[in-house]
Design a protein around this motif. Structure first.
Motif, PDB file in Angstrom:
ATOM      1  N   GLU A  77      55.403 -51.766 -37.582  1.00 11.50           N
ATOM      2  CA  GLU A  77      55.346 -52.307 -38.936  1.00 11.50           C
ATOM      3  C   GLU A  77      56.041 -53.278 -38.417  1.00 11.50           C
ATOM      4  OE1 GLU A  77      60.030 -51.719 -41.081  1.00 11.50           O
ATOM      5  OE2 GLU A  77      59.079 -50.953 -39.274  1.00 11.50           O
ATOM      6  N   LYS A  78      56.776 -54.158 -36.863  1.00 12.92           N
ATOM      7  CA  LYS A  78      56.504 -55.610 -36.350  1.00 12.92           C
ATOM      8  C   LYS A  78      55.301 -56.355 -36.474  1.00 12.92           C
ATOM      9  CE  LYS A  78      61.192 -54.786 -34.208  1.00 12.92           C
ATOM     10  NZ  LYS A  78      61.581 -54.060 -32.810  1.00 12.92           N
ATOM     11  N   LEU A  79      54.447 -55.283 -35.611  1.00 12.89           N
ATOM     12  CA  LEU A  79      53.379 -56.282 -35.911  1.00 12.89           C
ATOM     13  C   LEU A  79      52.467 -56.458 -36.656  1.00 12.89           C
ATOM     14  CD1 LEU A  79      51.316 -54.263 -32.683  1.00 12.89           C
ATOM     15  CD2 LEU A  79      52.077 -56.307 -32.823  1.00 12.89           C
ATOM     16  N   THR A  80      52.432 -56.031 -37.783  1.00 19.70           N
ATOM     17  CA  THR A  80      51.801 -56.112 -39.172  1.00 19.70           C
ATOM     18  C   THR A  80      53.163 -57.085 -40.100  1.00 19.70           C
ATOM     19  OG1 THR A  80      52.774 -54.451 -40.129  1.00 19.70           O
ATOM     20  CG2 THR A  80      50.337 -54.482 -39.388  1.00 19.70           C
ATOM     21  N   ILE A  82      53.327 -59.837 -38.554  1.00 23.85           N
ATOM     22  CA  ILE A  82      53.196 -61.765 -38.320  1.00 23.85           C
ATOM     23  C   ILE A  82      51.711 -61.384 -39.390  1.00 23.85           C
ATOM     24  CG2 ILE A  82      52.048 -63.091 -36.372  1.00 23.85           C
ATOM     25  CD1 ILE A  82      54.790 -62.058 -35.690  1.00 23.85           C
ATOM     26  N   ASP A  83      51.930 -62.940 -39.795  1.00 24.94           N
ATOM     27  CA  ASP A  83      51.145 -63.281 -40.975  1.00 24.94           C
ATOM     28  C   ASP A  83      50.064 -63.453 -40.508  1.00 24.94           C
ATOM     29  OD1 ASP A  83      50.540 -64.507 -43.726  1.00 24.94           O
ATOM     30  OD2 ASP A  83      49.879 -66.355 -43.087  1.00 24.94           O
ATOM     31  N   GLY A  84      49.139 -62.800 -41.222  1.00 19.41           N
ATOM     32  CA  GLY A  84      47.412 -62.441 -40.769  1.00 19.41           C
ATOM     33  C   GLY A  84      46.939 -61.092 -40.196  1.00 19.41           C
ATOM     34  N   LEU A  85      48.108 -60.514 -39.701  1.00 17.42           N
ATOM     35  CA  LEU A  85      47.812 -59.602 -38.934  1.00 17.42           C
ATOM     36  C   LEU A  85      47.942 -57.966 -39.460  1.00 17.42           C
ATOM     37  CD1 LEU A  85      47.062 -58.828 -35.476  1.00 17.42           C
ATOM     38  CD2 LEU A  85      49.487 -57.808 -35.419  1.00 17.42           C
ATOM     39  N   GLY A  86      46.143 -57.980 -39.971  1.00 13.26           N
ATOM     40  CA  GLY A  86      46.328 -56.586 -40.930  1.00 13.26           C
ATOM     41  C   GLY A  86      46.914 -55.672 -40.352  1.00 13.26           C
ATOM     42  N   SER A  87      47.072 -54.159 -40.826  1.00 13.37           N
ATOM     43  CA  SER A  87      46.813 -52.922 -40.102  1.00 13.37           C
ATOM     44  C   SER A  87      45.881 -52.203 -39.092  1.00 13.37           C
ATOM     45  CB  SER A  87      47.067 -51.910 -40.878  1.00 13.37           C
ATOM     46  OG  SER A  87      45.583 -51.824 -42.620  1.00 13.37           O
ATOM     47  N   ARG A  88      44.596 -53.400 -39.260  1.00 10.51           N
ATOM     48  CA  ARG A  88      43.719 -53.057 -38.360  1.00 10.51           C
ATOM     49  C   ARG A  88      43.842 -53.781 -36.899  1.00 10.51           C
ATOM     50  NH1 ARG A  88      37.192 -53.777 -40.358  1.00 10.51           N
ATOM     51  NH2 ARG A  88      36.270 -52.918 -38.373  1.00 10.51           N
ATOM     52  N   SER A  89      44.109 -54.298 -37.157  1.00 12.69           N
ATOM     53  CA  SER A  89      44.605 -55.117 -35.390  1.00 12.69           C
ATOM     54  C   SER A  89      45.847 -55.261 -35.245  1.00 12.69           C
ATOM     55  CB  SER A  89      44.726 -57.448 -35.953  1.00 12.69           C
ATOM     56  OG  SER A  89      43.259 -57.539 -36.287  1.00 12.69           O
ATOM     57  N   SER A  91      46.580 -51.754 -35.231  1.00 15.54           N
ATOM     58  CA  SER A  91      46.566 -50.432 -34.446  1.00 15.54           C
ATOM     59  C   SER A  91      45.655 -50.907 -33.664  1.00 15.54           C
ATOM     60  CB  SER A  91      45.138 -49.576 -35.758  1.00 15.54           C
ATOM     61  OG  SER A  91      46.132 -49.560 -37.005  1.00 15.54           O
ATOM     62  N   LEU A  92      45.101 -50.950 -33.939  1.00 21.56           N
ATOM     63  CA  LEU A  92      44.107 -52.320 -32.099  1.00 21.56           C
ATOM     64  C   LEU A  92      44.870 -52.484 -31.026  1.00 21.56           C
ATOM     65  CD1 LEU A  92      41.127 -52.621 -31.013  1.00 21.56           C
ATOM     66  CD2 LEU A  92      40.936 -54.760 -31.562  1.00 21.56           C
ATOM     67  N   ILE A  93      45.926 -52.568 -31.550  1.00 21.96           N
ATOM     68  CA  ILE A  93      46.513 -53.338 -30.744  1.00 21.96           C
ATOM     69  C   ILE A  93      47.715 -52.385 -29.861  1.00 21.96           C
ATOM     70  CG2 ILE A  93      49.067 -54.806 -29.221  1.00 21.96           C
ATOM     71  CD1 ILE A  93      47.590 -56.733 -32.100  1.00 21.96           C
ATOM     72  N   ARG A  94      47.804 -51.455 -30.790  1.00 22.49           N
ATOM     73  CA  ARG A  94      48.766 -49.878 -30.317  1.00 22.49           C
ATOM     74  C   ARG A  94      47.700 -49.046 -29.475  1.00 22.49           C
ATOM     75  NH1 ARG A  94      51.232 -47.141 -34.345  1.00 22.49           N
ATOM     76  NH2 ARG A  94      52.995 -46.719 -32.640  1.00 22.49           N
ATOM     77  N   LEU A  95      46.178 -49.104 -30.240  1.00 15.22           N
ATOM     78  CA  LEU A  95      45.378 -48.228 -29.047  1.00 15.22           C
ATOM     79  C   LEU A  95      45.205 -48.516 -28.101  1.00 15.22           C
ATOM     80  CD1 LEU A  95      43.228 -46.004 -29.527  1.00 15.22           C
ATOM     81  CD2 LEU A  95      41.734 -47.817 -30.496  1.00 15.22           C
ATOM     82  N   VAL A  96      45.301 -49.841 -27.357  1.00 19.77           N
ATOM     83  CA  VAL A  96      44.939 -50.319 -26.331  1.00 19.77           C
ATOM     84  C   VAL A  96      46.852 -50.254 -25.208  1.00 19.77           C
ATOM     85  CG1 VAL A  96      45.485 -52.520 -24.473  1.00 19.77           C
ATOM     86  CG2 VAL A  96      44.146 -52.721 -26.493  1.00 19.77           C
ATOM     87  N   ARG A  97      47.705 -50.236 -26.230  1.00 16.85           N
ATOM     88  CA  ARG A  97      49.079 -49.431 -25.379  1.00 16.85           C
ATOM     89  C   ARG A  97      48.803 -48.046 -25.288  1.00 16.85           C
ATOM     90  NH1 ARG A  97      53.402 -47.613 -24.418  1.00 16.85           N
ATOM     91  NH2 ARG A  97      55.345 -48.791 -23.571  1.00 16.85           N
TER      92      ARG A  97
END
Length: 235
Positions: A77-80, A82-89, A91-97
């Motif tokens: 929720e906090k990542l999305t 940010i203007d321009g950062l959608g659910s796919r991106s 999810s990628l960031i959270r996948l790395v963690r």
């Protein structure tokens, strides 16, 4: 398919492909140390936003959350937000963690023994160090100090969490543990023990001893540091 809200202020891929390739080559040659934190994030985002310049978005994330590790700690929720950062991106960031979490978990599980705080410091930091609520984690060990089980046994508020000895020791009994390590986080970011922390350590050590279970250590962790109450050292 590119997510609909891919960063709108970027440049066309035909203009940015050379820059992306240089980032990839620097990473392939020298690893993450060859990249600034925002560049590491910028390169990561190219895999979910292939046709836009991801540098402005990477810098915006760093500005909003303060550090690379803090970006990875954010919720979907906090990542999305940010203007321009959608659910796919996001999810990628959270996948790395999650991949980091899995990697460190397997390292701990495969260790011959857990004999000092340094053996699990990174694991507990990534597991609960960044939680925004205080919680208590139990790590169960056998006679050889090898990991048997771990779980979060209590979760409280931003400032404190209840320490219920029965809840903490019950999983140790169920998993036939002969030694335990107690870990709790400080959302404030300061791994400084309180009098209550020392008092609960003594109480748990006494109760565990009556059950023939060793309290090996009590750790306090934050995203950046872990304190051993047994040794009084930061690790």
């Amino acid at each position: 398919m590119v997510e609909k809200d891919a960063y709108r202020k970027g440049i066309d891929d035909s203009q940015g492909s050379g820059h992306r390739q240089r980032l990839r080559e620097r990473f392939q040659t020298s690893g993450h140390r060859a990249l600034a934190d925002y560049e590491f994030l910028e390169l990561l985002l190219t895999y979910s936003i292939p046709r836009k310049d991801t540098k402005p978005l990477a810098k915006e994330l760093m500005k909003e959350f303060g550090s690379f590790s803090a970006v990875l700690d954010q919720s979907q929720e906090k990542l999305t937000s940010i203007d321009g950062l959608g659910s796919r991106s996001a999810s990628l960031i959270r996948l790395v963690r999650s991949a980091m979490h899995k990697y460190l978990e397997e390292q701990v599980e495969n260790r011959p023994t857990i004999s000092k705080p340094e053996d699990i410091a990174s694991f507990v930091r990534i597991h609960i160090g960044s939680n925004d609520r205080e919680c208590v984690m139990l790590i169960c060990l056998n006679d050889a100090n090898k990991l048997l089980h771990h779980e979060i046994v209590n979760e409280g508020s931003i400032r404190r969490t209840p320490f219920y000895p029965r809840d903490i020791l019950k999983p140790a009994i169920l998993h036939n543990a002969t030694g335990v390590i107690i870990v709790h986080n400080h959302p404030s970011g300061e791994a400084i023990p309180s009098e209550a922390d020392h008092g609960m350590t003594s109480k748990l050590e006494s109760l565990a001893g009556e059950l023939d279970i060793r309290l090996i250590d009590h750790l306090i962790t934050t995203p950046k540091q872990t304190l051993s109450l047994k040794t009084g050292r930061l690790v």
